[in-house]
Design an enzyme around this catalytic site. Structure first.
Site, PDB file in Angstrom:
ATOM      1  N   ASP A 149       0.852  -1.194   0.000  1.00 44.98           N
ATOM      2  CA  ASP A 149       0.000   0.000   0.000  1.00 44.98           C
ATOM      3  C   ASP A 149       0.889   1.245   0.000  1.00 44.98           C
ATOM      4  O   ASP A 149       1.570   1.508   0.994  1.00 44.98           O
ATOM      5  CB  ASP A 149      -0.910   0.034   1.245  1.00 44.98           C
ATOM      6  CG  ASP A 149      -2.005  -1.033   1.196  1.00 44.98           C
ATOM      7  OD1 ASP A 149      -1.819  -2.049   0.496  1.00 44.98           O
ATOM      8  OD2 ASP A 149      -3.040  -0.852   1.876  1.00 44.98           O
ATOM      9  N   LYS A 212      -6.974   3.377  -3.366  1.00 43.18           N
ATOM     10  CA  LYS A 212      -7.406   3.339  -1.970  1.00 43.18           C
ATOM     11  C   LYS A 212      -7.661   4.751  -1.489  1.00 43.18           C
ATOM     12  O   LYS A 212      -6.935   5.675  -1.871  1.00 43.18           O
ATOM     13  CB  LYS A 212      -6.306   2.650  -1.154  1.00 43.18           C
ATOM     14  CG  LYS A 212      -6.500   2.613   0.345  1.00 43.18           C
ATOM     15  CD  LYS A 212      -5.368   1.811   1.013  1.00 43.18           C
ATOM     16  CE  LYS A 212      -5.358   1.996   2.524  1.00 43.18           C
ATOM     17  NZ  LYS A 212      -4.212   1.317   3.165  1.00 43.18           N
ATOM     18  N   LYS A 248     -10.040   0.100  -2.477  1.00 41.93           N
ATOM     19  CA  LYS A 248     -10.011  -0.135  -1.032  1.00 41.93           C
ATOM     20  C   LYS A 248     -10.438   1.144  -0.341  1.00 41.93           C
ATOM     21  O   LYS A 248      -9.909   2.218  -0.637  1.00 41.93           O
ATOM     22  CB  LYS A 248      -8.600  -0.545  -0.589  1.00 41.93           C
ATOM     23  CG  LYS A 248      -8.459  -0.725   0.924  1.00 41.93           C
ATOM     24  CD  LYS A 248      -7.109  -1.331   1.284  1.00 41.93           C
ATOM     25  CE  LYS A 248      -6.854  -1.262   2.787  1.00 41.93           C
ATOM     26  NZ  LYS A 248      -5.508  -1.800   3.138  1.00 41.93           N
TER      27      LYS A 248
END
Lengths: 312, 479
Positions: A149, A212, A248
Site C-alpha cells: 500500500d 485506496k 479499497k
C-alpha cells in the site's frame, strides 16, 4: 489483453495526460446518487451475506509507532479466525502493517488465506525522494509482503506535476511486479471530487491494482462520495479495455451499516463481479468487531458484548 | 458466487386504515353521495380493490359549492394569522402521519414507497409550512390592499402526485382566504380523503375545505357550476383545453398546469456519469408520470454512442416491482388506461422505425407494468418525439451545435421544463436564456422548492404554483 497496456498494465503517459485533462465530475450529482443509494434497505439473508463478505474483504490494520511483534501476532491470528465460535465466518482478506513488522505477520498467517499487506513509500506523507520509497518498498517485499500500500505524492499533485505522481507510482509498480499494488490517494487532502478523479486516473494508468481512499492518518478519512467517484473511474477504465481494478476504502469506517452502504455503491455502480476481496477491500481496525456482532445478532437475535469476541 | 440479491423489505400496510366505502367531505363531514353511485379504487400493482368512492353528480357538486360559499362567510372573517395557524397545524399533522400517507399513496397510485416517503410527503408538509407563513403577509407579497381572494375555488388534481398536487393547490388557496372544492383524480382519491380527516381534526371551520370525489363528469360539473369563481387544474392538455372553452365568456379565473415534453440537453462537455443519473431521474422518476419529465433526451451527436451505452447499463440496474418494497425504483403504471396509452405510443414508435431498448426484468403477474424503455434512432417527426407519453419511455434525438439544441428543444407545443448538462457555466446561461420553458434545471433535474414558482408556457398552461407568484393564482386585483 489490450494492446495499449504495456508490462504491468501501465497506460502510457500521453494517453494518461489526455484522460486527466478530460476529467469531469459534478458534485451535486455525486451527492444525490450517494444519498439515494443510502436508502437501500438491506435485511435478513442479504444482510448476513453482506456482513460475511465484509469480513472477507477486511484488511485488518494497525499502523502505530507502538506496534510490537506481540500486537501483530495477535492481530494476524484474529484475521485467520475472526470468530472462532462460528465457522461460517470467513477469514479476513489481509493484515496491513508497517514494513518492519511484515516478517512477523507473515510467520503468523503462514499458509492461511490471509495476505500480508505492507504500507510503504514513506507512508503516510510520502515526503521522501523516490529512491527512499523504492528501497522502503523493496524491503517490505523482501520481508515477504504479498501486497503493498503506497501513497501518492500529494506535493507533486498540488504543484501540478501530475507526471511525477504517475512516474513514481509506475516505478513502484516496477518494483512490485506481480505483487498487488494499492495506491492511496488520501482523499481528505485532495478535497474536491475532480482531484479525486484525476488522482484515480493517474494511479490506475500507472499500474495500480487497487486505488485506496485514505491513510487513516488524518482526520478526514474515507467517504462514500469519494468511493462513488473512484468506482466510476474504475468502471470507465474497464470500458476502455484496461481490465478490472479494485478499490479499497479505509479511514473512519466503523459501523456495519456504513460498510454495507459502501457495498451497495459497488454493487450498483460496478456490479456484483466486484464484490470479492480481489476487487474490493475495507481497511479497518474496529469495523470487524461490529460486523461480527451484527452477524451474531442476525443468528441469535441478541447483541453480544464485545468481550465475547477475541481481541485483535 | 458474488451475486448479492437484496431481500424484500416491505413497508407494512398495517399502518393505514382504509374504509370500505367513502362519501364526499362537505361542510366538515363525510356525507353519502346524492348520486348513490360508487366506483372502485384499486391498487395498480395488484389490481386488488382498495375501497369504493362516491361519484359526485351535479347535486353533490352543488351541495359542496354551497358549503364552500357558507364557509367563505366565516373564513373571510378569520384573521390572516388565524388562517396561518390552521395551515401550520395541518403541516405538522401531515408530518406526524407522513408514513401513513406515504403507504396510502403508494398503495393507491403505484409509486415506489421510497419516492412517496422521501419526496412526496416531505414536499407536501413543506408546502403547507411555506404558505402558512404567507397567510398573514399577503400585503407584503403584492402591495397593500391591491388584492383580494376569488372566493369559492374549484380545484381539480391529477393522479401522478395526488397529495402533493393537493398541497400545491389547497395551501395557497386557503392562505389567501379562499374556500375550496377539491376533486381528486378517480384512480387516486385515498390520500385526499385522509387529508379531509385531518381538516376535521385541526378544527378547520366547516365548509372551508370540501372534497367531491368522482370521475371526469364530476370535474365537469365543478367547472360548470355557476358560483365557482376560479378553477385551478392540473392534468392533460386536452382536458385543460376543454375547461378553458367551458369557462370562456364567464368571469371565472383559471390557471392550468398541463402536459410537457421536456428536453434534457446533454452537451459533450458534461460530466457524463452524473448526466446519466440526471437523465434517468428525469424520465424514470414516478414511472415517468411527471408533467415536467425530461422525456426527450437531446444528446450531442459526438457523444451519442458513449452516452447511450452508459445510459442502457444504468437503466438495467433499475429495480422494477412492488411499490411497497423499500428497494423498488420503478413501481406500477397508475392505471390500465395509462398502460394502454403507453403501449400504443411505444408500438407506434417501433413501427415508425425507432430502435427500442427495454431492460431485462421480471414483471409481476398482476397489476400494470411497463419496462423502462429507451428509444434511439428517432426522427423529429415521429409521434414518440412530439407526444407526451407520460410513462417510463425516453426518446433520444441528437444535435450538433448549441443553436440546434435550442431549436430542437423549443420545437414542441409544450414549454414546461428543460434540463441542461454541461460543465461550462457560460453555456448553461446561454442555453437557459433561449429555452421556452417554465423551469430550467442545470446539471440536475426534478428539484423542487415551495419557494420557487412552477408552471409552463405554450400548451403547458399558464399561471404559477409555488413561491410568491403562487399566491397570485388565488388573488385578483381589488376593485
Amino acid at each position: 489483453m489490450n494492446t495499449k497496456l504495456s508490462i504491468n498494465n501501465i497506460v502510457d503517459w500521453t494517453t494518461t495526460e489526455d484522460m486527466v485533462n478530460n476529467v469531469k465530475v459534478d458534485e451535486v450529482g455525486v451527492l444525490d446518487r450517494v444519498s439515494s443509494l443510502a436508502t437501500r434497505s438491506i435485511k435478513r439473508e442479504s444482510k448476513l451475506n453482506a456482513l460475511q463478505k465484509i469480513v472477507s474483504m477486511c484488511d485488518l490494520t494497525t499502523l502505530e509507532g507502538e506496534d510490537t511483534e506481540g500486537k501483530i501476532i495477535q492481530m494476524s491470528s484474529k484475521a485467520i479466525a475472526p470468530d472462532p465460535n462460528d465457522e461460517s465466518v470467513p477469514s479476513a482478506a489481509a493484515v496491513c502493517v508497517y514494513p518492519a513488522l511484515v516478517s512477523t505477520a507473515k510467520k503468523t498467517v503462514k499458509d492461511s488465506s490471509v495476505k500480508v499487506a505492507s504500507v510503504s513509500s514513506y507512508f503516510p506523507s510520502g515526503q521522501a525522494p523516490i529512491e527512499s520509497k523504492i528501497s522502503d518498498t523493496k524491503f517490505a517485499i523482501n520481508e515477504g509482503a504479498d501486497e503493498i500500500d503506497i501513497v501518492i505524492n500529494r506535493k507533486a499533485f498540488f504543484e501540478g506535476d501530475y507526471k511525477k505522481v504517475y512516474e513514481e507510482i509506475k516505478s513502484l509498480k516496477d518494483v512490485c511486479g506481480d505483487i498487488h499494488l494499492k495506491t492511496i490517494l488520501e482523499i481528505g487532502e485532495l478535497k474536491t471530487y475532480e482531484n479525486i478523479k484525476k488522482a484515480s486516473v493517474i494511479a490506475l494508468c500507472a499500474g495500480s491494482d487497487f486505488i485506496k481512499t485514505s491513510t487513516g492518518k488524518i482526520s478526514n478519512g474515507s467517504s462514500r462520495e469519494a468511493c462513488l467517484v473512484m468506482a466510476r473511474t474504475v468502471r470507465e477504465f474497464q470500458s476502455y479495455g484496461y481490465g478490472m481494478r479494485g478499490i479499497k476504502v479505509a479511514g473512519g469506517i466503523r459501523s456495519s451499516k456504513d460498510a454495507i452502504r459502501y457495498l451497495v455503491i459497488i454493487n450498483e455502480e460496478l456490479g456484483s463481479s466486484w464484490l470479492s476481496p480481489d476487487y474490493f477491500r475495507f481497511g479497518a481496525s474496529s469495523l470487524l468487531d461490529d460486523v461480527l456482532r451484527q452477524i451474531k445478532k442476525l443468528k441469535t437475535n441478541a447483541y453480544q458484548s464485545s468481550y465475547y469476541f477475541p481481541r485483535g | 458466487m458474488n451475486n448479492w440479491e437484496y431481500a424484500e423489505s416491505i413497508e407494512s400496510e398495517k399502518i393505514v386504515n382504509i374504509e370500505k366505502k367513502y362519501g364526499h367531505f362537505i361542510q366538515g363531514e363525510f356525507v353519502s353521495p346524492n348520486s348513490k353511485k360508487y366506483l372502485d379504487t384499486i391498487s395498480p400493482s395488484t389490481e386488488e380493490v382498495l375501497s369504493s368512492i362516491s361519484i359526485g353528480d351535479e347535486k353533490d357538486v352543488d351541495f359542496a359549492v354551497n358549503a364552500a360559499k357558507e364557509g367563505l362567510k366565516q373564513w373571510s372573517k378569520t384573521s390572516p394569522s388565524e388562517r396561518s395557524k390552521y395551515l401550520f397545524k395541518l403541516a405538522r399533522l401531515i408530518q406526524e402521519r407522513s408514513r401513513e400517507f406515504a403507504v396510502l399513496e403508494s398503495l393507491d397510485g403505484g409509486k415506489p414507497i421510497k419516492e412517496s416517503r422521501d419526496f412526496d410527503l416531505p414536499q407536501v408538509a413543506q408546502n403547507f409550512f411555506y404558505y402558512a407563513g404567507w397567510a398573514d403577509k399577503i400585503d407584503l407579497a403584492w402591495g397593500n390592499g391591491i388584492s383580494k381572494p376569488y372566493g369559492v375555488v374549484g380545484q381539480i388534481i391529477p393522479w401522478n402526485f395526488p397529495l402533493l398536487m393537493l398541497s400545491w393547490k389547497v395551501a395557497p388557496a386557503l392562505a389567501t382566504g379562499n374556500t375550496v372544492v377539491l376533486k381528486p383524480a378517480e384512480t387516486t382519491p385515498l390520500t385526499a380523503l385522509l387529508f379531509a380527516e385531518l381538516c376535521d381534526e385541526v378544527g378547520l371551520p366547516k365548509g372551508v375545505f370540501n372534497l367531491v370525489t368522482g370521475d371526469g363528469t364530476t370535474g365537469s360539473h365543478l367547472v360548470n357550476h355557476k358560483d365557482i369563481k376560479k378553477i385551478a387544474f392540473t392534468g392533460s392538455t386536452s382536458v385543460g383545453k376543454y375547461i378553458q372553452k367551458s369557462l370562456s365568456g364567464r368571469d371565472v379565473g383559471l390557471t392550468l398546469e398541463l402536459g410537457g415534453k421536456a428536453a434534457n440537453i446533454v452537451y459533450n462537455d458534461a460530466a457524463l456519469d452524473e448526466a446519466v443519473e440526471g437523465v434517468v431521474n428525469g424520465i424514470f422518476f414516478n414511472q415517468g408520470h411527471v408533467c415536467c419529465a425530461g422525456s426527450r433526451l437531446l444528446v450531442q451527436e459526438d457523444i451519442h454512442d458513449v452516452f447511450i451505452d452508459k445510459l442502457e447499463k444504468r437503466m438495467q440496474t433499475l429495480r422494477v416491482g412492488n411499490p411497497l418494497d423499500k428497494n423498488t425504483d420503478i413501481g406500477a403504471i397508475n392505471s390500465k388506461d395509462q398502460l394502454d396509452k403507453i403501449n400504443e405510443l411505444v408500438n407506434e414508435g417501433v413501427n415508425d422505425g425507432g430502435e427500442l431498448f427495454q431492460i431485462e426484468c421480471e414483471l409481476p403477474k398482476n397489476g400494470f407494468w411497463f419496462k423502462p424503455s429507451l428509444f434511439t434512432g428517432v426522427q423529429a417527426n415521429y409521434k414518440i418525439a412530439t407526444e407526451e407519453i407520460f410513462g417510463p419511455v425516453l426518446t433520444t434525438l441528437t444535435f450538433r451545435t448549441p443553436d440546434e439544441a435550442v431549436e430542437i428543444a423549443n420545437n414542441t407545443e409544450y414549454g414546461l421544463s428543460a434540463g441542461i448538462w454541461t460543465e461550462k457555466g457560460s453555456k448553461i446561461l446561454w442555453t437557459a436564456d433561449r429555452l421556452d420553458a417554465g423551469v430550467v434545471w442545470a446539471n440536475t433535474f426534478n428539484k423542487f422548492d415551495p419557494a420557487s414558482p412552477f408552471g409552463g408556457y405554450k400548451e403547458s398552461g399558464f399561471g404559477r404554483e409555488g413561491g410568491r407568484h403562487g399566491l397570485l393564482s388565488y388573488l385578483k386585483a381589488s376593485s
